[in-house]
Enzyme design. Structure first.
Site, PDB file in Angstrom:
ATOM      1  N   TYR A   1      49.423  62.203 -13.226  1.00  9.57           N
ATOM      2  CA  TYR A   1      48.769  61.144 -14.039  1.00  9.57           C
ATOM      3  C   TYR A   1      48.774  60.100 -12.810  1.00  9.57           C
ATOM      4  O   TYR A   1      47.678  59.264 -12.693  1.00  9.57           O
ATOM      5  CB  TYR A   1      49.480  60.703 -15.248  1.00  9.57           C
TER       6      TYR A   1
ATOM      7  N   THR B   1      47.710  53.941 -27.743  1.00  9.49           N
ATOM      8  CA  THR B   1      46.568  54.882 -27.792  1.00  9.49           C
ATOM      9  C   THR B   1      47.313  56.126 -27.403  1.00  9.49           C
ATOM     10  O   THR B   1      48.202  56.330 -27.388  1.00  9.49           O
ATOM     11  CB  THR B   1      45.495  54.498 -26.724  1.00  9.49           C
TER      12      THR B   1
END
Length: 269
Positions: free
Chosen positions: A172, A200
């Site tokens: 990531y 989120t």
């Protein structure tokens, strides 16, 4: 409340169906911009538009939708062609769509590690395809929604898919470093921004707590405002311009990343 600086602006927001992307689209539309909502599917994009119309009172005439699954690079070309045809001048592209790297090493049908493709390569390809609409007069700008985690990353040039040594956090972070480096590409005017940690689906990558997506989106919207002057390749931590990771704006690194990305997305010179 309509904002005279944004009323004549056309903005494409990727990943606009939830989280930061949806809130960015909402705030831009409320300030009078024409907003192009990207979703993974037509249904998701249309549902986001309906929410903006029904709950935020946005004028339907200022919204349009497009879709592409960024895990399939061939799908990126269709919305790009549609946007260039319908909007020969695009004021802002917000490269926001993103996923957390999965626990297990995952490769797309295109042969790329999935987080690297969805978070960076698809945006690279989309930006290249939209270049004719972004470099008109007056020129448009690109806002890459990146992460402070790019500072912990390195790009594995010989193994960008991290097939030999995979870590979801490292994968990531690599995608976010690539997105940050891409902002310094001279072909279009672009910046990258770490808008903050928010609640989120990506929250587990960062921490256990975050602020609302609405609050975080204000930092993205600010960089879409034409009254906010930007310098190509600049990196922002929320509203403050700071230096990105060492080497992120180095010309050699920018060129090397472009060469790698062209190879991985199948673009030829």
């Amino acid at each position: 409340m309509p904002d005279s600086a944004l009323c004549s602006r056309t903005v494409l927001v990727t990943g606009a169906t939830s989280g930061i992307g949806f809130e960015t689209a909402r705030q831009l539309a409320e300030r009078g911009a024409t907003v192009l909502l990207h979703g993974r599917t037509d249904d998701e994009a249309l549902a986001a538009a309906d929410r903006l119309i029904g709950t935020a009172g946005i004028d339907a005439g200022r919204l349009s939708v497009c879709s592409a699954d960024f895990a399939r690079l061939e799908e990126v070309e269709t919305p790009a062609r549609t946007v260039v045809t319908a909007h020969p001048h695009l004021d802002v592209l917000v490269d926001n769509a993103g996923i957390a790297a999965p626990e297990r090493h995952t490769v797309t049908a295109d042969g790329n590690e999935v987080a690297f493709q969805v978070n960076f390569l698809a945006h690279y390809l989309l930006t290249c395809l939209l270049e004719p609409a972004l470099i008109g007069d007056p020129g448009g700008r690109v806002v890459n929604v990146s992460s402070s985690l790019h500072r912990s990353a390195s790009i594995h040039w010989a193994d960008p898919n991290r097939a030999r040594r995979y870590s979801r956090l490292a994968a990531y972070a690599q995608s976010q470093l690539a997105l940050t480096v891409f902002a310094a590409d001279p072909r279009v005017t672009a910046v990258s921004v770490h808008p903050g940690v928010c609640e989120t689906a990506l929250l587990p990558v960062y921490a256990h707590q975050g602020v609302s997506a609405s609050e975080v989106a204000t930092h993205v919207v600010r960089l879409c405002d034409p009254t906010v002057e930007i310098v190509n390749g600049a990196y922002y931590d929320r509203d403050e311009r700071v230096e990105p990771a060492p080497g992120a704006t180095d010309d050699r690194t920018v060129r090397r990343l472009g060469t790698l990305a062209d190879l991985l997305v199948g673009r030829t010179a």
